[in-house]
Design a protein around this motif. Structure first.
Motif, short mmCIF file in Angstrom:
data_model
loop_
_atom_site.label_atom_id
_atom_site.label_comp_id
_atom_site.label_asym_id
_atom_site.label_seq_id
_atom_site.Cartn_x
_atom_site.Cartn_y
_atom_site.Cartn_z
N ARG A 8 0.83 -1.21 0.00
CA ARG A 8 0.00 0.00 0.00
C ARG A 8 0.86 1.26 0.00
NH1 ARG A 8 -1.55 0.79 6.15
NH2 ARG A 8 0.09 -0.50 6.97
N GLN A 9 2.09 1.16 0.47
CA GLN A 9 3.00 2.31 0.46
C GLN A 9 3.59 2.55 -0.93
OE1 GLN A 9 3.21 4.26 2.91
NE2 GLN A 9 2.53 3.06 4.63
N PHE A 10 3.64 1.50 -1.73
CA PHE A 10 4.28 1.61 -3.04
C PHE A 10 3.66 2.70 -3.90
CE2 PHE A 10 5.18 0.20 -7.43
CZ PHE A 10 6.55 0.28 -7.38
N GLY A 11 2.34 2.81 -3.85
CA GLY A 11 1.65 3.83 -4.64
C GLY A 11 2.11 5.23 -4.31
N ARG A 12 2.51 5.46 -3.07
CA ARG A 12 3.01 6.77 -2.66
C ARG A 12 4.44 7.00 -3.10
NH1 ARG A 12 3.03 7.03 3.02
NH2 ARG A 12 3.57 9.20 2.75
N LEU A 13 5.19 5.91 -3.26
CA LEU A 13 6.59 6.04 -3.66
C LEU A 13 6.76 6.24 -5.16
CD1 LEU A 13 8.19 3.23 -1.48
CD2 LEU A 13 8.22 5.68 -1.04
N VAL A 14 5.87 5.68 -5.94
CA VAL A 14 6.00 5.72 -7.39
C VAL A 14 6.16 7.14 -7.93
CG1 VAL A 14 4.81 5.24 -9.57
CG2 VAL A 14 4.91 3.50 -7.79
N PRO A 15 5.35 8.11 -7.51
CA PRO A 15 5.53 9.46 -8.06
C PRO A 15 6.92 10.04 -7.79
CG PRO A 15 3.45 9.31 -6.88
CD PRO A 15 4.21 8.05 -6.61
N HIS A 16 7.53 9.65 -6.69
CA HIS A 16 8.86 10.15 -6.36
C HIS A 16 9.94 9.49 -7.23
CE1 HIS A 16 7.42 12.42 -2.94
NE2 HIS A 16 6.69 11.37 -2.61
N LEU A 17 9.64 8.33 -7.75
CA LEU A 17 10.60 7.63 -8.61
C LEU A 17 10.44 8.00 -10.07
CD1 LEU A 17 10.31 4.06 -7.03
CD2 LEU A 17 11.99 5.84 -6.51
N ASP A 18 9.30 8.61 -10.40
CA ASP A 18 9.00 8.97 -11.78
C ASP A 18 10.07 9.92 -12.32
OD1 ASP A 18 7.46 8.96 -14.13
OD2 ASP A 18 6.58 10.89 -13.57
N GLY A 19 10.61 9.59 -13.45
CA GLY A 19 11.63 10.42 -14.08
C GLY A 19 13.05 10.07 -13.69
N ALA A 20 13.22 9.24 -12.67
CA ALA A 20 14.57 8.87 -12.22
C ALA A 20 15.18 7.80 -13.12
CB ALA A 20 14.55 8.39 -10.78
N PHE A 21 14.34 7.08 -13.85
CA PHE A 21 14.82 6.01 -14.73
C PHE A 21 14.29 6.21 -16.13
CE2 PHE A 21 14.86 4.40 -10.45
CZ PHE A 21 16.08 3.76 -10.37
N ARG A 22 15.12 5.88 -17.11
CA ARG A 22 14.67 5.95 -18.50
C ARG A 22 13.81 4.73 -18.80
NH1 ARG A 22 20.47 7.42 -19.79
NH2 ARG A 22 20.64 5.25 -20.37
N ALA A 23 13.19 4.74 -19.96
CA ALA A 23 12.31 3.64 -20.37
C ALA A 23 13.02 2.30 -20.37
CB ALA A 23 11.72 3.92 -21.75
N ASP A 24 14.35 2.30 -20.58
CA ASP A 24 15.09 1.05 -20.60
C ASP A 24 15.51 0.58 -19.21
OD1 ASP A 24 17.08 2.90 -20.03
OD2 ASP A 24 18.30 2.44 -21.79
N GLY A 25 15.10 1.33 -18.18
CA GLY A 25 15.39 0.93 -16.80
C GLY A 25 16.70 1.46 -16.25
N VAL A 26 17.45 2.18 -17.05
CA VAL A 26 18.73 2.73 -16.62
C VAL A 26 18.49 4.05 -15.88
CG1 VAL A 26 20.95 3.65 -17.42
CG2 VAL A 26 19.96 1.63 -18.51
N PHE A 27 19.22 4.27 -14.80
CA PHE A 27 19.08 5.50 -14.04
C PHE A 27 19.39 6.70 -14.94
CE2 PHE A 27 20.61 8.89 -11.25
CZ PHE A 27 19.53 8.98 -10.39
N ALA A 28 18.58 7.73 -14.85
CA ALA A 28 18.71 8.91 -15.72
C ALA A 28 19.62 9.95 -15.07
CB ALA A 28 17.33 9.51 -15.99
N HIS A 29 20.92 9.73 -15.19
CA HIS A 29 21.91 10.63 -14.60
C HIS A 29 21.81 12.05 -15.15
CE1 HIS A 29 24.17 7.63 -12.34
NE2 HIS A 29 23.95 6.81 -13.36
N ASP A 30 21.32 12.18 -16.36
CA ASP A 30 21.19 13.51 -16.96
C ASP A 30 20.02 14.31 -16.39
OD1 ASP A 30 19.54 11.60 -18.21
OD2 ASP A 30 19.36 12.82 -20.01
N ARG A 31 19.12 13.65 -15.67
CA ARG A 31 17.97 14.31 -15.07
C ARG A 31 18.12 14.54 -13.57
NH1 ARG A 31 13.75 10.16 -17.38
NH2 ARG A 31 14.40 10.25 -19.53
#
Length: 72
Positions: A8-31
């Motif tokens: 139930r906590q996961f839903g709250r965490l997802v928005p904070h993770l949005d944009g941190a990873f690219r579509a291929d799952g790699v961390f978005a260091h440029d962002r």
């Protein structure tokens, strides 16, 4: 998280993770700097630990561990 009973906590965490990873799952260091990302995740985990167990200390060492093992 679901296996730990924290689904139930996961839903709250997802928005904070949005944009941190690219579509291929790699961390978005440029962002986002990895250090800032880990710091944000630690704060979120502390909040979850406090809500679930009443103990923020349950996640002590998370940031240090992650930075030592994954930041290169």
């Amino acid at each position: 998280m679901e296996q730990l009973g924290l689904g139930r906590q996961f839903g709250r965490l997802v928005p904070h993770l949005d944009g941190a990873f690219r579509a291929d799952g790699v961390f978005a260091h440029d962002r986002l700097r990895f250090v800032d990302f880990v710091d944000d995740v630690e704060e979120l985990l502390e909040e979850v630990a406090w809500q679930e167990w009443g103990d923020k200390e349950a996640v002590d060492g998370f940031e240090e561990y992650i930075l030592q093992h994954y930041s290169g």
